[in-house]
Design an enzyme around this catalytic site. Structure first.
Site, PDB file in Angstrom:
ATOM      1  N   GLU A  60      55.234  43.058  22.890  1.00 37.27           N
ATOM      2  CA  GLU A  60      53.881  43.380  22.518  1.00 37.27           C
ATOM      3  C   GLU A  60      53.511  45.020  22.621  1.00 37.27           C
ATOM      4  OE1 GLU A  60      55.104  41.372  24.908  1.00 37.27           O
ATOM      5  OE2 GLU A  60      54.138  39.591  24.877  1.00 37.27           O
ATOM      6  N   HIS A 129      49.299  34.315  34.233  1.00 34.44           N
ATOM      7  CA  HIS A 129      48.785  34.007  33.148  1.00 34.44           C
ATOM      8  C   HIS A 129      47.138  33.793  33.164  1.00 34.44           C
ATOM      9  CE1 HIS A 129      52.824  32.504  31.111  1.00 34.44           C
ATOM     10  NE2 HIS A 129      52.117  32.507  30.301  1.00 34.44           N
TER      11      HIS A 129
END
Lengths: 326, 336
Positions: A60, A129
């Site tokens: 990322e 998450h």
């Protein structure tokens, strides 16, 4: 005019912007061949090819940095980060680079990237998450942070974000990708700045952003049955904040509740409360209330998760409290 | 290389050394604030590599990006010396309008895309610049200068991987000066030869002496040709040494005087001066005259300009945070 889902609106914005300008590219994990975890780029790999719809490795920070570098030489990357939790890995390039390059170059360089990411809780995805980090991005100078609440904004704000010369963080929501709305067939843009009154009312202002706008709308319906006419204000942009629209609404209703799915400390609600104190303290007839997530990592267990995350019922009860009904 | 070029390059390296020496003095006089990281000792690397890059064409130049030890890279890339010094002075006329300082010299008018304080951050940015070059179909490449210390950042590995997978036209120049701030490479890094680390990404790489500008140029030319021809990224390592501390606050307690003296014998300016004298191209007196010209220029033009330039206005504090002239169609505000 057709009713389309939130994900379809995002996909349409990608498609139109990529067709309009070949400097627009999309990057992210699984967005190409696989079509995207949320289908936001479905079919675009076949249409625009692997050079413009780029499947990235799970890196990322660096693929965001590559997008930023590309944007410095005229490209317009739309970067998808699969979950806002993973955006934490990209904070160096987003916060230390993208947000600061214009300033520390004295306005001589710019980073017109768009970073899209879902930033809410879904169902039992557990702590890694389910982060809601809106408050973290909104505290960073040099970024724009927007939270489209439905397909019209999801489409129109993404198109504006691509054309805007600033780095824009678009925070979406796992529970909104299938949300539907009538969207005009002809091309349009929705401005990145400005809060919106999505329901007019006179008795209390319910301030929301992202998914919590829907909790506010649901609570407003219930309040109506109790004879309370609630106004619902969607912040739309968390950075910059539209304090003028907030002030006007509070001066009209004299009562305010802020609903946020984020945790409360140093949060969106805290900031809005501070602004209200600064801008229209004497307009208040009652103490403002914040409805927010519990200050815990989000639990897996469904019952615990439900207890950790605010609901429309919580907003409704909070509004009754502001109204002095309980 | 012809004789005139040799003399010019010697003069450039002496200029870069004297420029850095002068910033040291200005720092001691508190004319320059913040952190100041000097490049003295490593001149042959930036000078030699960029001598072989596509420069002098403004925004058609190759892109150059680096870390916080960035003055000389900016100067060689074409940033005006007056503006670089004025930036160190925090002046409105500075390269970054006084907003960046020593670690953040920018000059996009010559494609110098910045100095960055976050060690390892320029790796992905450079790959992104290269992606832009490739996408536009231009012959430009991106050149990223970083130290050996940066190679222990995750961005090193992530970016080497993507640069190779996507075949990006980027040259990574590793200036191995042996120290990550004050920690010797033997104590911080499992693999000593940095160029070997990119084997893990199947990337072309090589290692060379970074104190001899002619060696640097020869190696850089091959690497740049490789990248520009579309064969993908290249990682080139130069063994070098910084003569001063990491920054101004560094007492250099981590290295011995013996080690410093050993490296000072290989001073890139001394090596090249000696060679040009031996070749009969220049005399000791010529070099002294060259130094005098340089010092005069620095004092009477560059420092004078920096001293006399205005500071940024306080009312401009909020300028450059976001686009100061945005298009209302995209930005709004929203009409209710």
């Amino acid at each position: 005019m057709a009713e389309i889902a939130y994900w379809e609106a995002i996909r349409r914005a990608h498609d139109e912007e990529m067709a309009n300008d070949r400097m627009v590219i999309a990057m992210g994990e699984d967005i190409g061949v696989a079509g995207g975890t949320y289908k936001a780029t479905l079919g675009l790999y076949d249409k625009y090819g692997e050079e413009r719809v780029i499947d990235t490795p799970i890196s990322e920070n660096s693929y965001t940095g590559i997008g930023i570098g590309a944007s410095m030489v005229g490209m317009r990357p739309i970067i998808e980060i699969m979950s806002i939790n993973f955006a934490l890995l990209a904070l160096d390039t987003l916060v230390n680079a993208a947000a600061k390059i214009r300033y520390m170059s004295g306005g001589r360089a710019q980073c017109p990237i768009v970073m899209r990411t879902p930033g809410g809780t879904a169902h039992q995805l557990a702590a890694q998450h389910s982060a809601r980090l809106a408050r973290m991005f909104m505290s960073t100078s040099g970024l724009r942070v927007v939270t489209p609440r439905g397909p019209i904004d999801a489409y129109g704000m993404l198109k504006s974000a691509v054309r805007c010369n600033d780095p824009v963080i678009i925070i979406e929501h796992e529970q909104m990708y299938n949300l539907k709305e009538e969207v005009p067939d002809e091309e349009f843009f929705r401005p990145l700045e400005g809060a919106e009154i999505v329901r007019e009312g006179s008795d209390i202002t319910l301030v929301g952003y992202n998914f919590s706008v829907h909790l506010c709308l649901e609570a407003a319906k219930r309040l109506e049955a109790d004879g309370i006419n609630a106004e619902v204000l969607d912040l739309r942009s968390l950075k910059p904040l539209d304090r003028e629209t907030i002030r006007k609404s509070v001066e009209k209703t004299h009562r305010v509740l802020i609903a946020e799915e984020d945790e409360a400390p140093v949060g969106v609600g805290a900031e809005i409360m501070a602004l209200i104190n600064e801008d229209c303290f004497f307009a208040l007839d009652a103490q403002p209330v914040r409805i927010h997530a519990a200050d815990v990592p989000v639990p897996y267990n469904a019952r615990l998760e439900k207890a950790a995350i605010p609901s429309a019922e919580d907003v409704y009860q909070g509004a009754l409290k502001v109204m002095g009904k309980i | 290389m012809n004789d005139a070029d040799k003399k010019r390059l010697l003069k450039e390296m002496i200029f870069f050394r004297r420029f850095e020496d002068r910033t040291f003095e200005a720092y001691m006089e508190r004319k320059i604030g913040g952190f100041l990281h000097l490049y003295s000792g490593q001149e042959a690397v930036a000078t030699g590599v960029l001598e072989k890059a596509m420069l002098g064409k403004g925004t058609d130049n190759d892109y150059v990006i680096t870390g916080y030890r960035d003055h000389v890279h900016a100067l060689k890339a074409g940033a005006p010396a007056r503006e670089v010094m004025a930036e160190l002075y925090g002046k409105e006329t500075g390269s970054s309008r006084g907003r960046g300082g020593s670690m953040h010299i920018f000059d996009p008018s010559v494609n110098f895309m910045g100095g960055y304080a976050l060690v390892g951050q320029p790796f992905p940015l450079a790959a992104g610049l290269a992606m832009g070059c490739k996408h536009k179909g231009s012959k430009q490449i991106a050149i990223c200068f970083l130290g050996d210390g940066a190679n222990n950042q995750g961005t090193f590995h992530e970016t080497m991987n993507m640069a190779k997978v996507w075949n990006l036209p980027v040259l990574f120049v590793c200036e191995n000066n042996g120290y990550a701030i004050g920690t010797h490479i033997d104590r911080s890094t499992a693999v000593k030869d940095q160029y070997k680390r990119v084997c893990a990404y199947d990337m072309e790489a090589s290692q060379h002496d970074g104190m001899d500008i002619e060696t640097v140029m020869e190696a850089a030319e091959k690497a740049i040709d490789f990248v520009r021809s579309g064969k993908g990224p290249y990682f080139i390592e130069f063994m070098t040494y910084r003569f001063r501390g990491h920054s101004m606050s560094d007492a250099k307690g981590y290295r011995t005087r013996e080690e410093e003296l050993e490296w000072e014998k290989r001073d890139p300016i001394k090596i090249f001066s000696k060679r040009l004298i031996e070749q009969g191209l220049i005399t000791e007196d010529d070099i002294k005259a060259m130094e005098k010209d340089i010092d005069d220029e620095i004092e009477n033009d560059i420092i004078k300009f920096s001293e006399e330039s205005p500071e940024p206005k306080v009312e401009d504090l909020h300028k450059y945070v976001l686009d100061d002239d945005p298009d209302p169609r995209w930005i709004g505000p929203l009409q209710q």
